[in-house]
Design a protein around this motif. Structure first.
Motif, PDB file in Angstrom:
ATOM      1  N   ALA A  52       0.839  -1.207   0.000  1.00 11.09           N
ATOM      2  CA  ALA A  52       0.000   0.000   0.000  1.00 11.09           C
ATOM      3  C   ALA A  52       0.869   1.251   0.000  1.00 11.09           C
ATOM      4  CB  ALA A  52      -0.939  -0.019   1.196  1.00 11.09           C
ATOM      5  N   ALA A  53       1.948   1.229   0.771  1.00 16.24           N
ATOM      6  CA  ALA A  53       2.856   2.377   0.823  1.00 16.24           C
ATOM      7  C   ALA A  53       3.545   2.606  -0.517  1.00 16.24           C
ATOM      8  CB  ALA A  53       3.896   2.164   1.912  1.00 16.24           C
ATOM      9  N   ALA A  54       3.696   1.539  -1.310  1.00 18.69           N
ATOM     10  CA  ALA A  54       4.348   1.643  -2.615  1.00 18.69           C
ATOM     11  C   ALA A  54       3.366   1.947  -3.746  1.00 18.69           C
ATOM     12  CB  ALA A  54       5.095   0.343  -2.920  1.00 18.69           C
ATOM     13  N   GLY A  55       2.086   2.151  -3.402  1.00 19.30           N
ATOM     14  CA  GLY A  55       1.110   2.552  -4.408  1.00 19.30           C
ATOM     15  C   GLY A  55       0.216   1.447  -4.924  1.00 19.30           C
ATOM     16  N   PHE A  56       0.311   0.239  -4.363  1.00 28.61           N
ATOM     17  CA  PHE A  56      -0.568  -0.857  -4.749  1.00 28.61           C
ATOM     18  C   PHE A  56      -1.857  -0.771  -3.930  1.00 28.61           C
ATOM     19  CE2 PHE A  56       3.697  -2.225  -5.754  1.00 28.61           C
ATOM     20  CZ  PHE A  56       3.570  -2.906  -6.953  1.00 28.61           C
ATOM     21  N   LEU A  69      -3.104   4.468 -16.135  1.00 29.15           N
ATOM     22  CA  LEU A  69      -2.053   3.454 -16.120  1.00 29.15           C
ATOM     23  C   LEU A  69      -0.733   4.019 -15.616  1.00 29.15           C
ATOM     24  CD1 LEU A  69      -2.768   1.632 -19.508  1.00 29.15           C
ATOM     25  CD2 LEU A  69      -3.609   1.080 -17.222  1.00 29.15           C
ATOM     26  N   PRO A  70       0.080   3.234 -14.940  1.00 29.10           N
ATOM     27  CA  PRO A  70      -0.189   1.840 -14.590  1.00 29.10           C
ATOM     28  C   PRO A  70      -1.178   1.730 -13.432  1.00 29.10           C
ATOM     29  CG  PRO A  70       1.886   2.513 -13.626  1.00 29.10           C
ATOM     30  CD  PRO A  70       1.425   3.672 -14.470  1.00 29.10           C
ATOM     31  N   GLU A  71      -2.024   0.705 -13.466  1.00 30.78           N
ATOM     32  CA  GLU A  71      -2.898   0.383 -12.345  1.00 30.78           C
ATOM     33  C   GLU A  71      -2.259  -0.761 -11.574  1.00 30.78           C
ATOM     34  OE1 GLU A  71      -7.011  -0.232 -13.007  1.00 30.78           O
ATOM     35  OE2 GLU A  71      -7.259   1.534 -14.277  1.00 30.78           O
ATOM     36  N   SER A  72      -1.949  -0.515 -10.315  1.00 27.10           N
ATOM     37  CA  SER A  72      -1.244  -1.509  -9.503  1.00 27.10           C
ATOM     38  C   SER A  72      -2.092  -1.892  -8.300  1.00 27.10           C
ATOM     39  CB  SER A  72       0.106  -0.954  -9.031  1.00 27.10           C
ATOM     40  OG  SER A  72       0.945  -0.680 -10.147  1.00 27.10           O
ATOM     41  N   VAL A  73      -2.297  -3.188  -8.115  1.00 27.71           N
ATOM     42  CA  VAL A  73      -3.134  -3.689  -7.023  1.00 27.71           C
ATOM     43  C   VAL A  73      -2.399  -4.809  -6.299  1.00 27.71           C
ATOM     44  CG1 VAL A  73      -5.316  -3.054  -8.108  1.00 27.71           C
ATOM     45  CG2 VAL A  73      -4.318  -5.290  -8.584  1.00 27.71           C
ATOM     46  N   ALA A  74      -2.745  -4.992  -5.032  1.00 27.79           N
ATOM     47  CA  ALA A  74      -2.237  -6.103  -4.228  1.00 27.79           C
ATOM     48  C   ALA A  74      -3.432  -6.891  -3.739  1.00 27.79           C
ATOM     49  CB  ALA A  74      -1.416  -5.583  -3.047  1.00 27.79           C
ATOM     50  N   GLY A  75      -3.432  -8.198  -3.961  1.00 24.95           N
ATOM     51  CA  GLY A  75      -4.581  -9.014  -3.607  1.00 24.95           C
ATOM     52  C   GLY A  75      -4.232 -10.134  -2.646  1.00 24.95           C
ATOM     53  N   LEU A  76      -5.071 -10.287  -1.630  1.00 31.77           N
ATOM     54  CA  LEU A  76      -4.932 -11.384  -0.678  1.00 31.77           C
ATOM     55  C   LEU A  76      -5.954 -12.461  -1.007  1.00 31.77           C
ATOM     56  CD1 LEU A  76      -3.964 -12.671   2.031  1.00 31.77           C
ATOM     57  CD2 LEU A  76      -5.722 -11.289   3.173  1.00 31.77           C
ATOM     58  N   SER A  77      -5.516 -13.696  -1.096  1.00 37.55           N
ATOM     59  CA  SER A  77      -6.439 -14.799  -1.338  1.00 37.55           C
ATOM     60  C   SER A  77      -5.855 -16.079  -0.785  1.00 37.55           C
ATOM     61  CB  SER A  77      -6.707 -14.977  -2.842  1.00 37.55           C
ATOM     62  OG  SER A  77      -5.616 -15.630  -3.470  1.00 37.55           O
ATOM     63  N   HIS A  78      -6.725 -17.071  -0.639  1.00 38.20           N
ATOM     64  CA  HIS A  78      -6.253 -18.431  -0.500  1.00 38.20           C
ATOM     65  C   HIS A  78      -5.973 -18.954  -1.900  1.00 38.20           C
ATOM     66  CE1 HIS A  78      -8.612 -18.151   3.366  1.00 38.20           C
ATOM     67  NE2 HIS A  78      -7.423 -18.538   3.777  1.00 38.20           N
ATOM     68  N   CYS A  79      -4.999 -19.827  -2.011  1.00 32.14           N
ATOM     69  CA  CYS A  79      -4.637 -20.407  -3.302  1.00 32.14           C
ATOM     70  C   CYS A  79      -4.773 -21.918  -3.206  1.00 32.14           C
ATOM     71  CB  CYS A  79      -3.196 -20.041  -3.665  1.00 32.14           C
ATOM     72  SG  CYS A  79      -2.901 -18.261  -3.711  1.00 32.14           S
TER      73      CYS A  79
END
Length: 404
Positions: free
Chosen positions: A147-151, A229-239
């Protein structure tokens, strides 16, 4: 009307009309048959086209995993004079007879593999006590830094349609469905109990193997503004991964599991900037692992290891002294427009819209990273030191202690 009625009363006209109706019926059936054949052919064509992988970056080594190129190595944890973990005596650390993580987690009491096997089968597990806190700490660490890096943080669905899974380069079909020529699928398909004896959906749900799938697919069939752009996201999931064909030592403990928690990074980029974005992802990953105090190396992966979607791929491996070998903890890939074409994700351009480039990188795959941390920071007294960057989420714990 009178003329028509009179003509219909004529036996010859009536016979001609019946003949026309029969010809129309036959033609209609023929059209339906041709449409069905066309649908089948188009489906087979798409299936065969989907087997065509992305192109390959010209700098990519050619060959199998033995051709991987070491780009750089960071750290020398067990030989250097100072160790980047608070409160560790280096001389004491060097005298450790390193245990495999499987033995460590048993002594620490932080993982219960037996309960996992009883409840769900082999290669499922429970985190407990300090282990549960360690997983949560790793997730918080990765999400906070991202989040701090823009994601932009996301918590994603753990399921996606088969068509979406396929479009992202993961094969959701069985070997039989693929004609028997492909590798075994690592994907779990979901079937509601109510549908087990009925007709199955043409596009059934699958459990996701990575949050990359739902993160990329969020933008399917959309035209994006170039200024976004760029659109940057971080996602939490079970894999969830079937790990079909996995054998040997990697199946011991938590190194290779059917279910695990992961924080994934995804970037949608303008085509002209994706090389730069891949380097940005890689720099972010290495900063995470350096601040954890791990010894790791960055590998440029060869052509046989790219999978269907990747144009260029880097793996990061941590030194795991208990296993006495390097172990993969993350990867970063530039998929160029492979996924975007299949999902219809474009960006407005001058004159025409162009497909975006999609990139993905693992921030934290919890079990793999936990293995590296546990084996790297074990002490002669049986304790495992917790890196200082994780301690804000460990409820005051500075180390994991053996069970009494």
């Amino acid at each position: 009307m009178g003329v028509l009625a009179k003509s219909m009363s004529d036996p010859k006209s009536k016979s001609a009309m019946l003949d026309l109706r029969e010809r129309a019926r036959v033609a209609k059936q023929a059209i339906q048959d041709i449409k069905a054949q066309l649908t089948e052919v188009e489906s087979r064509l798409r299936n065969e086209a989907a087997k065509i992988p992305n192109t390959t970056h010209p700098d990519t080594p050619i060959g199998d995993e033995t051709k991987a190129r070491v780009v750089r190595t960071h750290g020398d944890l067990h030989n250097i004079k100072t160790v980047p973990v608070d409160g560790v005596n280096t001389l004491e650390l060097s005298n450790v007879e390193f245990q495999d993580h499987y033995d460590l987690v048993q002594r620490l009491g932080i993982v219960d593999m037996e309960a996992g096997a009883r409840v769900a089968g082999s290669r499922f597990h429970y985190w407990r006590g300090g282990g549960a806190l360690l997983e949560l700490a790793l997730v918080q660490y990765a999400m906070t830094r991202a989040a701090a890096a823009g994601f932009v943080p996301h918590i994603t669905p753990d399921a996606a349609r088969s068509s979406v899974v396929d479009a992202c380069g993961f094969r959701p079909r069985s070997n039989v469905e693929d004609g028997g020529s492909g590798e075994a699928s690592q994907i779990y398909r979901m079937t509601p109990v109510a549908d087990e004896r009925g007709e199955h959906s043409a596009d059934p749900l699958c459990l996701v193997a990575t949050a990359e799938i739902p993160l990329v697919a969020m933008k399917q069939q959309q035209i994006l503004d170039g200024s976004s752009l760029p659109e940057s996201v971080a996602g939490l999931s079970h894999c969830f991964r079937a790990e079909a064909g996995a054998r040997g030592r990697d199946t011991r403990g938590i190194y290779r599991l059917h279910q695990f928690t992961k924080v994934e990074l995804v970037t949608l980029s303008h085509p002209t900037h994706s090389d730069t974005e891949l380097q940005r992802l890689l720099d972010f990953q290495t900063s995470l692992y350096a601040d954890l105090g791990l010894t790791f190396r960055v590998l440029q992966m060869p052509s046989h290891e790219l999978g269907a979607s990747a144009y260029q791929k880097y793996d990061i491996e941590a030194w795991m002294p208990g296993r006495k070998q390097w172990g993969e903890i993350s990867s970063a890939s530039n998929c160029t427009d492979y996924q975007a074409r299949r999902l219809g994700i474009r960006v407005r351009g001058e004159g025409q819209h162009v497909f975006v480039h999609t990139l993905n990188a693992t921030a934290v795959a919890v079990p793999r990273l936990a293995v590296a941390l546990l084996e790297s920071f074990q002490r002669p007294d049986g304790h495992v030191v917790i890196p200082s960057v994780l301690r804000p989420w460990m409820m005051g714990m500075e180390s994991l202690a053996p069970q009494k």
